[in-house]
Design a protein around this motif. Structure first.
Motif, PDB file in Angstrom:
ATOM      1  N   ASP B  88      21.807  12.453 -29.935  1.00 51.01           N
ATOM      2  CA  ASP B  88      22.468  11.612 -28.947  1.00 51.01           C
ATOM      3  C   ASP B  88      21.729  11.631 -27.626  1.00 51.01           C
ATOM      4  O   ASP B  88      22.127  10.978 -26.680  1.00 51.01           O
ATOM      5  CB  ASP B  88      23.939  11.993 -28.759  1.00 51.01           C
ATOM      6  N   HIS B  89      20.628  12.375 -27.591  1.00 52.61           N
ATOM      7  CA  HIS B  89      19.748  12.266 -26.427  1.00 52.61           C
ATOM      8  C   HIS B  89      18.420  11.708 -26.899  1.00 52.61           C
ATOM      9  O   HIS B  89      17.914  12.136 -27.928  1.00 52.61           O
ATOM     10  CB  HIS B  89      19.517  13.632 -25.787  1.00 52.61           C
ATOM     11  N   PRO B  90      17.863  10.792 -26.143  1.00 52.29           N
ATOM     12  CA  PRO B  90      16.551  10.276 -26.508  1.00 52.29           C
ATOM     13  C   PRO B  90      15.507  11.391 -26.374  1.00 52.29           C
ATOM     14  O   PRO B  90      15.755  12.396 -25.713  1.00 52.29           O
ATOM     15  CB  PRO B  90      16.298   9.177 -25.491  1.00 52.29           C
ATOM     16  N   ASP B  91      14.380  11.210 -27.034  1.00 53.17           N
ATOM     17  CA  ASP B  91      13.293  12.163 -26.853  1.00 53.17           C
ATOM     18  C   ASP B  91      12.967  12.248 -25.373  1.00 53.17           C
ATOM     19  O   ASP B  91      12.992  11.249 -24.669  1.00 53.17           O
ATOM     20  CB  ASP B  91      12.035  11.683 -27.592  1.00 53.17           C
ATOM     21  N   HIS B  92      12.669  13.434 -24.937  1.00 51.82           N
ATOM     22  CA  HIS B  92      12.303  13.548 -23.528  1.00 51.82           C
ATOM     23  C   HIS B  92      10.848  13.979 -23.418  1.00 51.82           C
ATOM     24  O   HIS B  92      10.312  14.628 -24.302  1.00 51.82           O
ATOM     25  CB  HIS B  92      13.225  14.513 -22.792  1.00 51.82           C
ATOM     26  N   HIS B  93      10.256  13.597 -22.340  1.00 49.86           N
ATOM     27  CA  HIS B  93       8.830  13.783 -22.166  1.00 49.86           C
ATOM     28  C   HIS B  93       8.570  14.683 -20.974  1.00 49.86           C
ATOM     29  O   HIS B  93       9.470  14.958 -20.196  1.00 49.86           O
ATOM     30  CB  HIS B  93       8.165  12.420 -22.016  1.00 49.86           C
ATOM     31  N   HIS B  94       7.335  15.125 -20.852  1.00 51.89           N
ATOM     32  CA  HIS B  94       7.040  16.096 -19.815  1.00 51.89           C
ATOM     33  C   HIS B  94       5.912  15.643 -18.895  1.00 51.89           C
ATOM     34  O   HIS B  94       4.914  15.108 -19.350  1.00 51.89           O
ATOM     35  CB  HIS B  94       6.680  17.440 -20.451  1.00 51.89           C
ATOM     36  N   LEU B  95       6.131  15.882 -17.623  1.00 46.24           N
ATOM     37  CA  LEU B  95       5.117  15.660 -16.598  1.00 46.24           C
ATOM     38  C   LEU B  95       4.788  17.040 -16.055  1.00 46.24           C
ATOM     39  O   LEU B  95       5.658  17.705 -15.498  1.00 46.24           O
ATOM     40  CB  LEU B  95       5.702  14.764 -15.499  1.00 46.24           C
ATOM     41  N   VAL B  96       3.565  17.488 -16.292  1.00 49.79           N
ATOM     42  CA  VAL B  96       3.220  18.870 -15.989  1.00 49.79           C
ATOM     43  C   VAL B  96       2.109  18.947 -14.947  1.00 49.79           C
ATOM     44  O   VAL B  96       1.116  18.216 -15.042  1.00 49.79           O
ATOM     45  CB  VAL B  96       2.716  19.597 -17.263  1.00 49.79           C
ATOM     46  N   CYS B  97       2.280  19.829 -13.978  1.00 56.13           N
ATOM     47  CA  CYS B  97       1.205  20.064 -13.005  1.00 56.13           C
ATOM     48  C   CYS B  97       0.224  21.058 -13.598  1.00 56.13           C
ATOM     49  O   CYS B  97       0.596  22.173 -13.970  1.00 56.13           O
ATOM     50  CB  CYS B  97       1.750  20.605 -11.688  1.00 56.13           C
ATOM     51  N   LEU B  98      -1.044  20.647 -13.678  1.00 53.86           N
ATOM     52  CA  LEU B  98      -2.065  21.503 -14.295  1.00 53.86           C
ATOM     53  C   LEU B  98      -2.360  22.716 -13.434  1.00 53.86           C
ATOM     54  O   LEU B  98      -2.938  23.688 -13.901  1.00 53.86           O
ATOM     55  CB  LEU B  98      -3.358  20.706 -14.502  1.00 53.86           C
ATOM     56  N   ASN B  99      -1.990  22.658 -12.181  1.00 51.11           N
ATOM     57  CA  ASN B  99      -2.303  23.779 -11.319  1.00 51.11           C
ATOM     58  C   ASN B  99      -1.192  24.814 -11.279  1.00 51.11           C
ATOM     59  O   ASN B  99      -1.397  25.981 -11.561  1.00 51.11           O
ATOM     60  CB  ASN B  99      -2.608  23.283  -9.909  1.00 51.11           C
ATOM     61  N   CYS B 100       0.039  24.383 -10.948  1.00 47.47           N
ATOM     62  CA  CYS B 100       1.117  25.366 -10.785  1.00 47.47           C
ATOM     63  C   CYS B 100       2.072  25.409 -11.959  1.00 47.47           C
ATOM     64  O   CYS B 100       2.931  26.279 -12.032  1.00 47.47           O
ATOM     65  CB  CYS B 100       1.896  25.098  -9.497  1.00 47.47           C
ATOM     66  N   GLY B 101       1.928  24.463 -12.898  1.00 50.53           N
ATOM     67  CA  GLY B 101       2.784  24.510 -14.075  1.00 50.53           C
ATOM     68  C   GLY B 101       4.148  23.859 -13.899  1.00 50.53           C
ATOM     69  O   GLY B 101       4.939  23.822 -14.833  1.00 50.53           O
ATOM     70  N   ARG B 102       4.428  23.386 -12.693  1.00 50.16           N
ATOM     71  CA  ARG B 102       5.701  22.706 -12.460  1.00 50.16           C
ATOM     72  C   ARG B 102       5.899  21.602 -13.497  1.00 50.16           C
ATOM     73  O   ARG B 102       4.980  20.850 -13.795  1.00 50.16           O
ATOM     74  CB  ARG B 102       5.691  22.097 -11.056  1.00 50.16           C
ATOM     75  N   THR B 103       7.080  21.527 -14.068  1.00 54.34           N
ATOM     76  CA  THR B 103       7.341  20.572 -15.139  1.00 54.34           C
ATOM     77  C   THR B 103       8.555  19.705 -14.832  1.00 54.34           C
ATOM     78  O   THR B 103       9.612  20.214 -14.487  1.00 54.34           O
ATOM     79  CB  THR B 103       7.594  21.323 -16.460  1.00 54.34           C
ATOM     80  N   GLU B 104       8.364  18.415 -14.938  1.00 58.36           N
ATOM     81  CA  GLU B 104       9.472  17.474 -14.766  1.00 58.36           C
ATOM     82  C   GLU B 104       9.688  16.764 -16.096  1.00 58.36           C
ATOM     83  O   GLU B 104       8.747  16.514 -16.834  1.00 58.36           O
ATOM     84  CB  GLU B 104       9.119  16.425 -13.696  1.00 58.36           C
TER      85      GLU B 104
END
Lengths: 141, 141
Positions: B88-104
Motif C-alpha cells: 500500500d506504499h509505492p516503491d520509495h527511492h533514495h537521494l544520497v549525499c556521497l560525502n556525508c551519507g545524508r539520505t532523503e
DNA sequence: GTGCGTGCAAAATCTTTGCATACGC
DNA sequence: GCGTATGCAAAGATTTTGCACGCAC
C-alpha cells in the motif's frame, strides 16, 4: 604528466603502484557500463601476465571506490561488482532476475530527469542516478 | 481465513510452515522501512524462543523475495539486508549525499512506469524498481 | 632510509548444499 | 502416505587480516 590517480594518491600520503595502476587501467579499457567482480578483475590481470594477488585486488577496489574512481554495484548475483564511474557517459540501469541473477542493462532519459528533479528539490548537486529493476526472468518462471 | 502468504504458497505446491510464518511475522512486526540481515532475523527468532535454523532463514528469505513479500536492499557494508515490501506504499527511492551519507526518500510514479516498461521489454515479471540518486548535499558543497 | 603496499596463507564471514528426519497437505 | 521443508553439519564462496619482505618516495 602525472595521472589523476597519482595526484590523488600523493595528496593523501599514498603511493602509485603498478598494481593500482593496472586495476584502474583495466576498468578504463573496458569502459564504464561494464562491471566486474573482484575475482574477474583478478582473472583479467592474470591473463595479461600481470601478477596481482587477490588480496591486493580487494584492497585496491575498496580504495578506488573511496577515492571516487569506481562505483560499487550490489546486484543480486552474489558478490559485489565494480564499474568505472564516468562523467561523460549516460547513466545506465539494471534489470536483474532475482532467481538466476541474469542482468540486462538499459538507458532511460526519463530516469535522468526524475533524478535531476529530485536532486534539485533538495538542493543537491547531482552526480548520478541508477535505477534497479528486479523481477523474474522468462527462463525462471 | 488463509493468509496471503499461505495462498501464494499453495498456488505453487508449497507449504506454509511455522518457520516461514515466523520470518514474515517478524518483518511485519517491525514494519516496512526497517531492514534486517539474515543473521539478525535469526537472532530475533532465537530470542523469542523460536528455534529456526540459519539455513532455513536463508532459504526463507530468498523465497519471500522471489514471492514479492520482501525486498532485498542494496546497502553498502556487510551482508545483504531485507525489508518488508509494502503494497500500500509505492516503491520509495533514495537521494544520497556521497560525502556525508545524508539520505532523503522520495516517490515517483514515472520511475515505476520506466521499470515496468523495462521488465516488459525483456519478458520479466516485475517485482520492484528502486532508483538511487547520488550527489552532494548543500551542506557539503 | 622510511614506512606504505604487496603476496601469501590462514582466518573470518557469509551463504549454500547433501542427507536423514519431520511434518504440512 | 507423498513429497516438500527443516535441521544439522560440512562444504563452498567471498572477503579480511597478520606478517615478512619489497619498493615508491
Amino acid at each position: 604528466m602525472p595521472s589523476p590517480l597519482e595526484l590523488e594518491l600523493h595528496q593523501d600520503g599514498r603511493r602509485l603502484t603498478p598494481q593500482r595502476q593496472k586495476v584502474l587501467d583495466l576498468f578504463q579499457t573496458i569502459g564504464s557500463g561494464n562491471h566486474l567482480s573482484a575475482e574477474e578483475v583478478h582473472g583479467h590481470l592474470v591473463q595479461s601476465k600481470s601478477k596481482v594477488s587477490l588480496a591486493t585486488i580487494y584492497r585496491t577496489l575498496r580504495l578506488l571506490v573511496r577515492m571516487g574512481f569506481l562505483h560499487e554495484l550490489e546486484l543480486n548475483e552474489g558478490g559485489h561488482r565494480f564499474e568505472l564511474l564516468s562523467h561523460d557517459h549516460p547513466d545506465h540501469h539494471h534489470l536483474v532476475c532475482l532467481n538466476c541473477g541474469r542482468t540486462e542493462e538499459f538507458e532511460s532519459e526519463e530516469v535522468v530527469l526524475v533524478g535531476k528533479k529530485a536532486a534539485e528539490s533538495e538542493g543537491f548537486k547531482l552526480i548520478e542516478s541508477t535505477l534497479n529493476v528486479r523481477g523474474i526472468c522468462p527462463d525462471c518462471m
